[in-house]
Design a protein around this motif. Structure first.
Motif, PDB file in Angstrom:
ATOM      1  N   PHE A  48      55.467  59.977  16.112  1.00  0.00           N
ATOM      2  CA  PHE A  48      55.868  60.700  17.315  1.00  0.00           C
ATOM      3  C   PHE A  48      55.730  62.199  17.101  1.00  0.00           C
ATOM      4  N   TYR A 107      57.851  65.322  18.893  1.00  0.00           N
ATOM      5  CA  TYR A 107      58.913  65.742  19.795  1.00  0.00           C
ATOM      6  C   TYR A 107      58.869  67.261  19.917  1.00  0.00           C
ATOM      7  N   GLN A 116      61.149  70.691  21.019  1.00  0.00           N
ATOM      8  CA  GLN A 116      62.500  71.213  21.219  1.00  0.00           C
ATOM      9  C   GLN A 116      62.391  72.649  21.716  1.00  0.00           C
ATOM     10  N   SER A 153      67.052  76.353  23.348  1.00  0.00           N
ATOM     11  CA  SER A 153      68.279  76.051  24.090  1.00  0.00           C
ATOM     12  C   SER A 153      68.117  74.913  25.082  1.00  0.00           C
ATOM     13  N   GLN A 170      66.976  70.501  25.600  1.00  0.00           N
ATOM     14  CA  GLN A 170      66.940  69.212  24.926  1.00  0.00           C
ATOM     15  C   GLN A 170      65.598  68.912  24.293  1.00  0.00           C
ATOM     16  N   MET A 171      65.629  68.160  23.206  1.00  0.00           N
ATOM     17  CA  MET A 171      64.431  67.672  22.575  1.00  0.00           C
ATOM     18  C   MET A 171      63.830  66.580  23.454  1.00  0.00           C
ATOM     19  N   LEU A 215      60.277  63.853  24.081  1.00  0.00           N
ATOM     20  CA  LEU A 215      59.106  63.223  23.483  1.00  0.00           C
ATOM     21  C   LEU A 215      57.836  63.811  24.100  1.00  0.00           C
ATOM     22  N   ARG A 257      53.335  59.560  21.509  1.00  0.00           N
ATOM     23  CA  ARG A 257      53.665  58.493  20.549  1.00  0.00           C
ATOM     24  C   ARG A 257      52.384  57.760  20.182  1.00  0.00           C
ATOM     25  N   PHE A 291      58.421  68.836  16.368  1.00  0.00           N
ATOM     26  CA  PHE A 291      58.770  67.982  15.230  1.00  0.00           C
ATOM     27  C   PHE A 291      57.891  66.738  15.219  1.00  0.00           C
ATOM     28  N   PHE A 330      58.649  56.253  12.486  1.00  0.00           N
ATOM     29  CA  PHE A 330      59.590  55.130  12.588  1.00  0.00           C
ATOM     30  C   PHE A 330      58.911  53.922  11.975  1.00  0.00           C
ATOM     31  N   GLN A 341      64.572  53.641  11.235  1.00  0.00           N
ATOM     32  CA  GLN A 341      65.162  54.865  11.748  1.00  0.00           C
ATOM     33  C   GLN A 341      64.071  55.915  11.910  1.00  0.00           C
ATOM     34  N   LEU A 342      64.333  56.868  12.776  1.00  0.00           N
ATOM     35  CA  LEU A 342      63.388  57.944  13.030  1.00  0.00           C
ATOM     36  C   LEU A 342      63.591  59.023  11.966  1.00  0.00           C
ATOM     37  N   PHE A 381      62.363  62.740  10.700  1.00  0.00           N
ATOM     38  CA  PHE A 381      61.720  63.941  11.223  1.00  0.00           C
ATOM     39  C   PHE A 381      61.190  64.828  10.101  1.00  0.00           C
ATOM     40  N   GLY A 382      60.133  65.571  10.429  1.00  0.00           N
ATOM     41  CA  GLY A 382      59.697  66.655   9.568  1.00  0.00           C
ATOM     42  C   GLY A 382      60.546  67.890   9.819  1.00  0.00           C
ATOM     43  N   SER A 383      60.201  68.981   9.153  1.00  0.00           N
ATOM     44  CA  SER A 383      61.001  70.206   9.248  1.00  0.00           C
ATOM     45  C   SER A 383      60.644  71.073  10.442  1.00  0.00           C
TER      46      SER A 383
END
Lengths: 115, 114
Positions: free
Chosen positions: A35, A37, A39, A42, A44-45, A47, A50, A91, A95, A102-103, A105-107
Motif C-alpha cells: 500500500f 498511504y 498523510q 493536519s 487524516q491518513m 489510502l 494498493r 507512507f 500486509f 498486520q500493516l 509502515f515505512g518511515s
C-alpha cells in the motif's frame, strides 16, 4: 517479520511534473499486499493505492501508479502531473496474510510540491 | 458516511499521570486498530480488535497500556503511568474486516508528556 524501508526522507517536485517515491520491503510470506498511504498536514491518513503481490500488473489510480518489482522487493509510487494538494507525507506499507496479519509502515517520505 | 472519530485531539500531561483516548470507528467496521506514531516515524501497530475481541496485542506495552472495545464499537486506549517516551500521535483506524483491507484513519490524538 515484515520490514518496509523508505530511503528518501524528503522529496520535492515542481507542479505539473512527475515524481517517484521509492520503497523496498522484505517479507518471508508468499501472500502479501502493498500500500501507499498519504498523510496531509493536519489531516487524516488516506489510502492512495494498493497492490496485490500475486498480480503482475501494476496498480493505477488516476495520476498515481506503482512500479512493483517483486524479485527486487521494490514498490515505488509515481505521481504524474503533480498538484499542490499532493503535498503530504507518503507512507509505504505491507500486509502479509500469514501469521503477522498486520500493516507494517515505512518511515515515510515528505513530498513538497513547488508552485 | 461519517469517518473515524477520535478525542481528544490534543493532550498534555506530566509523566506518571494517566490518560485515556477514545475512538469511534466507521459504522459497521468490525476491525479496529490503535497505532502509535512517534514524530518522524511511520505508525506502529499497538493493538487490533476484531469486533470486541483482541486479535493482536503483541506490540502493546502491557505494563502501562491497556485497551478495550466496548460492545464491538467504540474503543478506549489508556496509558498509566505515562512516560516521556509515550509522547506521540495515537491513531485509531477501522476496516471492514481483519485482512488486507483499506484502513480508514481518524485525525489522531497528539499526546505530549512533560
Amino acid at each position: 517479520a515484515q520490514t518496509v524501508t523508505q530511503s528518501q526522507p524528503e522529496m520535492s517536485v515542481q507542479e505539473a511534473e512527475t515524481v517517484t517515491l521509492s520503497c523496498t520491503y522484505d517479507t518471508s510470506e508468499s501472500d502479501y499486499y502493498l500500500f501507499w498511504y498519504k498523510q496531509p498536514p493536519s489531516r487524516q491518513m488516506i489510502l492512495v493505492i494498493r497492490q496485490e503481490a500475486y498480480k503482475q500488473q501494476n496498480a493505477t489510480e488516476n495520476r498515481f501508479s506503482v512500479n512493483f518489482q517483486k524479485a527486487a522487493k521494490s514498490f515505488s509510487l509515481k505521481i504524474s502531473d503533480s498538484q499542490l494538494g499532493d503535498a503530504a507525507m507518503y507512507f509505504c506499507a505491507s500486509f502479509s496474510s500469514g501469521s503477522a496479519r498486520q500493516l507494517t509502515f515505512g518511515s515515510g517520505t515528505q513530498l513538497t510540491v513547488l508552485p | 458516511e461519517a469517518g473515524v472519530a477520535q478525542s481528544p485531539r490534543y493532550k498534555i500531561i506530566e509523566k506518571r499521570q494517566s490518560v485515556a483516548f477514545w475512538c469511534n470507528p466507521i459504522s459497521g467496521h468490525a476491525t479496529l486498530y490503535w497505532y502509535q506514531q512517534i514524530l518522524g516515524q511511520g505508525p506502529k501497530l499497538l493493538i487490533q480488535f476484531q469486533n470486541n475481541g483482541v486479535v493482536d496485542d503483541s506490540q502493546l506495552p502491557k505494563d502501562r497500556f491497556s485497551a478495550e472495545r466496548l460492545k464491538g464499537v467504540d474503543s478506549t486506549l489508556k496509558i498509566q503511568p505515562a512516560k516521556l517516551e509515550d509522547s506521540a500521535v495515537y491513531l485509531c483506524a477501522s476496516s471492514s474486516g481483519w485482512g488486507p483491507y483499506e484502513q480508514y484513519f481518524g485525525p489522531g490524538t497528539r499526546l505530549t508528556v512533560t
